[in-house]
Every structure is written in C-alpha cells, then in structure tokens.
Design an enzyme around this catalytic site. Structure first.
Site, PDB file in Angstrom:
ATOM      1  N   SER A   1     168.883  49.032  27.311  1.00  0.00           N
ATOM      2  CA  SER A   1     168.992  48.394  25.999  1.00  0.00           C
ATOM      3  C   SER A   1     168.464  46.970  26.054  1.00  0.00           C
ATOM      4  O   SER A   1     168.747  46.233  26.992  1.00  0.00           O
ATOM      5  CB  SER A   1     170.457  48.337  25.555  1.00  0.00           C
ATOM      6  OG  SER A   1     170.951  49.611  25.294  1.00  0.00           O
TER       7      SER A   1
ATOM      8  N   HIS B   1     173.298  43.752  20.415  1.00  0.00           N
ATOM      9  CA  HIS B   1     174.557  44.331  20.883  1.00  0.00           C
ATOM     10  C   HIS B   1     174.852  43.982  22.337  1.00  0.00           C
ATOM     11  O   HIS B   1     175.974  44.204  22.806  1.00  0.00           O
ATOM     12  CB  HIS B   1     174.587  45.851  20.655  1.00  0.00           C
ATOM     13  CG  HIS B   1     173.774  46.658  21.625  1.00  0.00           C
ATOM     14  ND1 HIS B   1     172.544  47.176  21.319  1.00  0.00           N
ATOM     15  CD2 HIS B   1     174.037  47.043  22.895  1.00  0.00           C
ATOM     16  CE1 HIS B   1     172.076  47.852  22.351  1.00  0.00           C
ATOM     17  NE2 HIS B   1     172.966  47.786  23.324  1.00  0.00           N
TER      18      HIS B   1
ATOM     19  N   ASP C   1     177.058  49.218   7.502  1.00  0.00           N
ATOM     20  CA  ASP C   1     176.177  50.312   7.906  1.00  0.00           C
ATOM     21  C   ASP C   1     174.694  50.004   7.786  1.00  0.00           C
ATOM     22  O   ASP C   1     173.886  50.866   7.506  1.00  0.00           O
ATOM     23  CB  ASP C   1     176.504  51.586   7.101  1.00  0.00           C
ATOM     24  CG  ASP C   1     175.925  52.824   7.776  1.00  0.00           C
ATOM     25  OD1 ASP C   1     175.877  52.839   9.018  1.00  0.00           O
ATOM     26  OD2 ASP C   1     175.532  53.763   7.066  1.00  0.00           O
TER      27      ASP C   1
END
Length: 355
Positions: free
Chosen positions: A288, A147, A212
C-alpha cells in the site's frame, strides 16, 4: 491504439487548475490512537462509482482542503480555493480497502542485488515505519497512501514519529556483500531511516470513511527533515487507461510476505473511473502506498520518461448483490490532485501549471 511501428505512447499535455491555500486553522493535537484497518467492505463497485453524481464545486473544495501534521505533534487544517476549473470535478463516491490479493499464478518479482535496488526506478521505492511503501517524488518528498497515516477518523500509532527507510548496502568499507541468494536480504542490504518533518492528508480522506467517498482521496505527501539525495520520479496526470502503453501499470513495494525484499510487478488495467484504476496486480499488505507508474514518450524533451500516475491503495471487496467481488485499486492522479500535490511539493502554483 495506433499500430504504426513509428508511433510512441506520448505523455499528454494537461492544463491543470490552480489550487491555493485560503486560510489555515490550528487544530487540537491528535491522539495517535488508531490501528491500521486491513479490511473494509464497500457496497459501491466500478458501476456504482461511475453512476454517482459529480460533486459540487464547494464539495470539491472541501475534499481538497487538507490537514498538515508536524513532527512536534501540532496539527493545522487548510482551506483551499480552486481557480480556472475547466471541466469535471475531482471526486465521487469511493471504495474501501482490505487485504491484498494474489490472482492465480503469483507474478511478482523480488528485486535482488544492489545493482538493481540502488538504481532507478527501483531506488525510488521507500519503506514507511508504519509498514507501508512510499515513492520519492521530489528532493525531500514522499508520496504514499493516506491510510498509512490516518484511518479516516484518527492518525495511526506511529504517525507522529514517522520515518522513511531507504535500502542501502550494509558494507561501507567497499567490501562486497554475499552474492548468495538464499537469505531474505542478499548482499547485506539494510534500511537507513530519515524522520518526516510534516505530512499532508486531504480532507476528502479524513471525512471519507463517514460519507463513503474516501478511497478517491487515499493519498498523502510526506516532507522529510533532510534531502534524500536520490533520483526521484515526477508525478503526472493519469491518462485514460486506453492510452497507457499496453494498457499496463507498474509498481514496486515492500510486500509483507517477502520481508526485506522490494517486490516489482506489472499488470493490465481492468476498469477505471475518474478517480480510480481497477486492476489485478498481485500484491500483499505492505505494498500500500506504492507509486503506480508508466513509461511514455515526452515530446518536449525528446526522451522516454516514467511518471507516477497513481497511488496503490490496496485490495477491495465489493458486495455485488450479496456476492463478494474483489479488485486491487489505485487512486488516479487527476488534474486537481496533481495541482494539489504539486503545490504541496513546490509551494508555488506557477510551477504546477503543466500536468
């Protein structure tokens, strides 16, 4: 866990599958128009995750296929084949990520002083120009979270001109920096940046936000344009949480609330699934992509060795019957993910047979 005073937590020996590229297709150049998503709500927590059906062989092949982004903006998609798949599958329904959380008393440690920052293992932590953290895992490779590069649908702004920052002393003439610790960066440390040559992101992440399963595949590998010349930390297959020393994990990252500081923390693993580790390590945005590691005994070499067993993905809110519950989540390096990441690094599956 054995309680003998002579017992050592030992790295297990895994026989990992083989993942090989089958075909590569040129894609249109991406737009690099995505903003980093800081808050996502998922209805699927650890219990939901554990009850999800295992993916089929074809689904796993699809998830482990990957995109490669080059510095000139060109993009390819590579389909893979999986061989000697002995057990299980890699991937099940995933989670989403959001702002990181501090749990009670803040147990993070800022690492000050070049004697620490420039020494292993802290020296393996690097900063991405998109704001995340990464970990050196080979001479020219950095492991981070997907991400930080791609929001699941598009590449983020800055991904094409991605750079990796290395903390180094500001003074090159041998003079000592200030030892006073009242500044944000004692001892005059600065980042030296190296451009990224290419980036690998698994299709399980890119397709994940639509179906998902994404958080299971929130990892990416960056190849630098030149070697970094630092000691790096090898990757390893994540052992079960009960086999981790003290049941704990460790990681260091560049948390946004402590600008210029490398922040170290450790904490207990609270829960796990095949693909994820759930814990309450204190962390803030910027951490992250940090490499989650443990130190265990390497029987073959008769020495202690740290290995990266996961990638810190971030904070996750889960809607549990209308009541929000929060976790900090790390993506586990499973045997299949190890085979994939190792092949990205080595380019030869024969070097990736032992996890």
């Amino acid at each position: 866990m054995p309680s003998s005073p002579h017992w050592k937590p030992t790295w297990p020996s895994y026989r990992v599958p083989v993942i090989l590229p089958q075909s590569t297709l040129n894609l249109d150049k991406p737009q690099f128009d995505a903003e980093a998503r800081l808050e996502v709500v998922s209805p699927c927590g650890p219990a939901c995750h554990k009850s999800s059906p295992l993916p089929t062989y074809e689904e796993v092949k699809n998830y482990l296929s990957y995109e490669t982004l080059y510095a000139n903006g060109s993009l390819t998609e590579t389909e893979v084949g999986i061989y000697i798949l002995s057990s299980g599958g890699d991937g099940s329904r995933g989670r989403s990520r959001t702002k990181r959380q501090i749990y009670g008393y803040d147990s993070r440690f800022s690492i000050f002083g070049k004697d620490f920052l420039l020494n292993y293992p802290f020296s393996t932590s690097v900063k991405l120009s998109t704001g995340c953290t990464g970990t050196l895992v080979a001479e020219k490779h950095v492991l981070t979270a997907a991400h930080c590069i791609h929001d699941g649908k598009s590449y983020v702004k800055g991904a094409q001109k991605l750079r990796v920052g290395f903390l180094k002393p500001k003074h090159k003439d041998g003079s000592k920096g200030s030892n006073i610790t009242n500044s944000a960066m004692p001892e005059k440390m600065k980042f030296q940046w190296i451009r990224v040559k290419r980036t690998h992101v698994p299709k399980g992440w890119i397709k994940g936000n639509a179906n998902d399963i994404g958080m299971d595949y929130d990892y990416a590998l960056l190849e630098l344009k030149k070697p970094h010349k630092r000691k790096f930390m090898k990757i390893g297959v994540s052992p079960p949480a009960r086999h981790l020393p003290g049941g704990r994990i460790h990681f260091s990252g560049y948390d946004n609330d402590r600008p210029g500081n490398l922040v170290y923390r450790f904490c207990d693993v609270k829960d796990e699934t095949y693909d994820l580790l759930y814990q309450q390590c204190d962390a803030q945005p910027g951490a992250s992509g940090s490499g989650v590691y443990v130190r265990m005994w390497k029987r073959q070499n008769h020495k202690w060795e740290r290995k990266i067993i996961g990638i810190f993905s971030g904070h996750q809110w889960v809607d549990m019957n209308g009541t929000p519950q929060d976790f900090n989540v790390a993506v586990r390096i499973t045997p299949l993910k190890y085979a994939q990441i190792c092949y990205w690094i080595k380019g030869n599956y024969l070097d990736c047979r032992e996890g």
